[in-house]
Design a protein around this motif. Structure first.
Motif, PDB file in Angstrom:
ATOM      1  N   GLU A  88     -27.813 -96.827 -39.911  1.00  0.00           N
ATOM      2  CA  GLU A  88     -26.547 -96.216 -40.303  1.00  0.00           C
ATOM      3  C   GLU A  88     -26.620 -95.654 -41.725  1.00  0.00           C
ATOM      4  OE1 GLU A  88     -23.644 -95.749 -38.559  1.00  0.00           O
ATOM      5  OE2 GLU A  88     -24.839 -96.343 -36.812  1.00  0.00           O
ATOM      6  N   HIS A  89     -27.355 -96.330 -42.601  1.00  0.00           N
ATOM      7  CA  HIS A  89     -27.519 -95.830 -43.965  1.00  0.00           C
ATOM      8  C   HIS A  89     -28.258 -94.493 -43.968  1.00  0.00           C
ATOM      9  CE1 HIS A  89     -27.920 -95.988 -48.316  1.00  0.00           C
ATOM     10  NE2 HIS A  89     -29.220 -95.751 -48.195  1.00  0.00           N
ATOM     11  N   LEU A  99     -27.904-101.628 -39.820  1.00  0.00           N
ATOM     12  CA  LEU A  99     -27.415-101.147 -41.112  1.00  0.00           C
ATOM     13  C   LEU A  99     -28.380-100.136 -41.735  1.00  0.00           C
ATOM     14  CD1 LEU A  99     -26.036-104.483 -42.623  1.00  0.00           C
ATOM     15  CD2 LEU A  99     -24.710-102.513 -41.829  1.00  0.00           C
TER      16      LEU A  99
END
Length: 546
Positions: free
Chosen positions: A235-236, A232
Motif C-alpha cells: 500500500e505504501h 502495508l
C-alpha cells in the motif's frame, strides 16, 4: 457499550455461533447465524459498530488472505490457471460492464459512473465467504480449487475497476490507458512485494535462529505479522495490498518445503492460525450483522435517491441485481466452457460435458462478502465541487443487500444442486499419496538401519537394538506392502486394514488419555507429568488422524 465490550461481545458471538449451528433443529449455515447474532448485538447497543474501511481492510483481510494463499493446493492453482484467470479478470470486466448498464437501466436516477462503481465492487467474490459456504457443501475438489483461486485473484481487478469508476464519477473523465497501466502496477507491484517480503523475513529469521537460537513463540509471532507487513509495504508503494498478502502466503507455502521449521513450531503455529482464522472469519460476519441498523437507515434515505417512495422497490432492485449477477456469471462460464470444449475437440481430445447442475452451482458459488462491504464504504461523501456524492446511501444499501442475498442463495441452493451428485475420484491424488508413503517408508527403513548400526557401535549392551529396529521396520514395511500393491482388490483390502488399525490405535490413545487424566485427578501423578503425557498422546493422535 464501550469499544472493548463490543469486541468481547463479538468474540463471544463467534463462539456461540459455533454451538448454535449444532443445536438448532434446522441446518443454518454458520455465516448466517453469525450475521444474526451481530444484528442482535447492534439492537442491544442501539447502533452498529462505526467501521473504518481502511482499518477493516488492515485488521482482517491480510491474515485471512495470507492463510488462504498459504493453504490453497498449488497443483490445482497452476493446473487450472487459465480458467482461474478467465474468471478473475475476464468475468470481472464482463460483470462490471453488464451489471453497470443493468443497474443504470433499473435505476435511472443513479448516474452511469456510480452504477459502474456499484457493479465493480460487487463483482469480486470473497474467499472467506466461499470457504465458509464450501465447508458445509459437497463441492468437488477441483471446482473448489477454481473458486478459491478466483476469489483470491479477482479482488485486484474488481477494486481497480471500482477506483476508476469512482474517479469518473468525481471528475467526469476516464482514461482506458491510465486504468490499464494502474492495473498492471497494482498487480505486479502487489505480487512482487508479497513474494519479496516473505523471502526477506524468512531468510532473516533463519539466519538469526542459526546464529542466536530460536526463542519460544518468536517464529509464530513473526509469521502472524508477515501478512500485515506485506500489505502495508504494498500500500505504501501504491500497489495492491490484497495481492501482496496472497502472494506472501503462496510464497510461504514454498518456503515451508525447505523443512527448516521445527516440528513443535509447526504444530503450535497450525493451532494458532486455526484459531485466528476461526475468530476473524466469525467476527467479519458478526460485523456485517452489526451494520444492519445503518443499512436499514440507509435504505430509508435511499428511497428518495431511487426516485420511488415504496420501500419494496429497494427489495426489487436488490434481487434483480443479484439475479443479474448470477445470469452474467452463468453466461460467462457456459461460453468459456463451450470454447474450451471446442478447442479440445479440434485437438482430438475427449472432453466430457459437465452437467448443467454443476454450471448452475458455479453461478451460485459467486458469494460476495467483506471485500464488497469494506470497499463500498470507501465511497467519498462529496464530489470535487463539494456537492454530495450521488446515490451514495443507495449504493451502500444495494451492495450490502447483494452480500446477504448471495450468502443465502449459496447456502440454500448449493446443497440442493449438488446433493446426490456423484463426482469421479481424482486418482492422481491417491497415486501421489501412495508414492509419498512408499518413498517416506523406504527412507525411514534405511535411516533405522543406519541408526541401529551407529547405536550398536556406541553401546556395549547392543543386543536389544536389532529387536527394536525390527519392530520399527515392521511398521514401515507394512506401509510399503499397503501402498505398493497394484491389484485393485488387494489395495482396497490393505487400505481398509490400515483404516481399521488406525481406528484401534485411536481408541487405545483415548483410553491412555482418560487414564492419565484420572491419575492426575486422584493426585497419583503431578500436573507436569500429566501435561507432558497428554501432549505426547495428542501429537500421536494428530498424526494418525492426519
Amino acid at each position: 457499550m464501550d469499544s472493548i465490550e463490543i469486541v468481547l461481545a463479538m468474540l463471544l458471538a463467534v463462539v456461540a455461533s459455533a454451538y448454535l449451528v449444532r443445536v438448532l433443529p434446522v441446518s443454518i449455515p454458520l455465516p448466517l447465524v453469525q450475521i444474526g447474532l451481530g444484528a442482535l448485538i447492534a439492537a442491544y447497543t442501539g447502533h452498529g459498530v462505526r467501521m473504518d474501511p481502511a482499518l477493516f481492510f488492515l485488521l482482517f483481510l491480510p491474515p485471512l488472505l495470507f492463510l488462504d494463499g498459504w493453504r490453497i493446493p498449488k497443483s490445482g492453482l497452476f493446473r487450472d490457471k487459465a480458467v482461474i484467470l478467465e474468471l478473475a479478470l475476464g468475468l470481472v470486466i464482463f460483470t462490471v460492464v453488464g451489471a453497470g448498464f443493468l443497474i443504470h437501466w433499473l435505476i435511472p436516477a443513479m448516474p452511469l459512473p456510480v452504477a459502474f462503481a456499484l457493479a465493480a465492487i460487487i463483482s469480486p467474490t470473497d474467499p472467506v465467504a466461499v470457504s465458509s459456504i464450501a465447508s458445509r457443501v459437497p463441492i468437488p475438489t477441483r471446482l473448489m480449487h477454481i473458486l478459491e483461486g478466483e476469489s483470491l485473484l479477482n479482488d485486484a481487478s474488481g477494486l481497480v475497476c471500482f477506483r476508476f469508476a469512482v474517479a469518473a464519477a468525481l471528475t467526469g473523465a476516464f482514461s482506458i490507458t491510465s486504468a490499464s497501466l494502474t492495473f498492471v502496477w497494482l498487480a505486479a507491484g502487489g505480487i512482487g512485494t508479497g513474494v519479496l517480503a516473505t523471502l526477506l523475513v524468512t531468510s532473516a529469521q533463519r539466519w538469526l535462529s542459526r546464529r542466536f537460537g530460536e526463542p519460544a513463540g518468536s517464529p509464530i509471532l513473526v509469521n502472524l505479522l508477515l501478512p500485515f507487513g506485506a500489505y502495508l509495504a504494498a500500500e505504501h508503494l501504491h500497489a495492491s495490498g490484497i495481492l501482496a498478502a496472497v502472494a506472501a502466503g503462496v510464497t510461504m507455502s514454498y518456503v515451508e518445503l525447505s523443512g527448516q521449521a521445527m516440528a513443535n513450531t509447526r504444530i503450535q503455529r497450525s493451532a494458532v492460525w486455526d484459531t485466528v482464522q476461526f475468530a476473524l472469519n466469525g467476527v467479519m460476519f458478526v460485523l456485517l450483522g452489526e451494520q444492519l441498523p445503518d443499512i436499514m437507515e440507509g435504505a430509508r434515505v435511499s428511497l428518495g435517491q431511487s426516485g420511488h417512495l415504496n420501500p419494496w422497490w429497494l427489495v426489487l432492485y436488490a434481487f434483480a441485481i443479484s439475479f443479474g449477477l448470477m445470469v452474467l456469471r452463468f453466461a460467462w462460464v457456459w461460453t468459456t466452457l463451450r470454447i474450451t470444449l471446442y478447442r479440445k475437440t479440434r485437438r482430438g481430445e475427449t472432453a466430457p460435458k459437465p452437467p448443467v447442475r454443476l454450471l448452475l452451482a458455479m453461478s451460485l458459488a459467486g458469494v460476495r462478502g467483506a471485500i464488497t462491504l469494506a470497499g463500498v464504504m470507501t465511497l467519498p461523501l462529496t464530489l470535487s465541487n463539494g456537492a454530495p456524492f450521488p446515490a451514495r446511501d443507495l449504493t451502500i444499501f444495494l451492495a450490502s443487500a447483494v452480500i446477504l442475498i448471495s450468502l443465502v442463495a449459496a447456502s440454500v441452493g448449493l446443497p440442493r444442486l449438488l446433493g446426490g451428485m456423484s463426482f469421479p475420484a481424482e486418482p492422481a491424488e491417491q497415486q501421489e499419496e501412495d508414492l509419498a508413503r512408499r518413498e517416506a517408508a523406504s527412507a525411514a527403513i534405511a535411516a533405522v538401519e543406519q541408526a541401529q548400526v551407529a547405536l550398536m557401535q556406541k553401546d556395549d549392551e547392543c543386543d536389544m537394538y536389532p529387536e527394536a529396529a525390527g519392530r520399527v521396520i515392521a511398521l514401515y514395511q507394512h506401509r510399503l506392502d499397503t501402498t505398493g500393491v497394484d491389484n485393485g482388490d488387494d489395495a482396497r483390502r490393505f487400505r481398509k486394514l490400515d483404516e481399521a488399525e488406525r481406528a484401534l490405535r485411536l481408541a487405545a490413545l483415548q483410553a491412555e488419555r482418560r487414564t492419565v487424566f484420572r491419575l492426575a485427578r486422584n493426585e497419583h501423578i503431578s500436573d507436569e507429568i500429566s501435561r507432558k503425557l497428554v501432549r505426547e498422546i495428542d501429537l500421536v493422535e494428530a498424526r494418525h488422524k492426519g
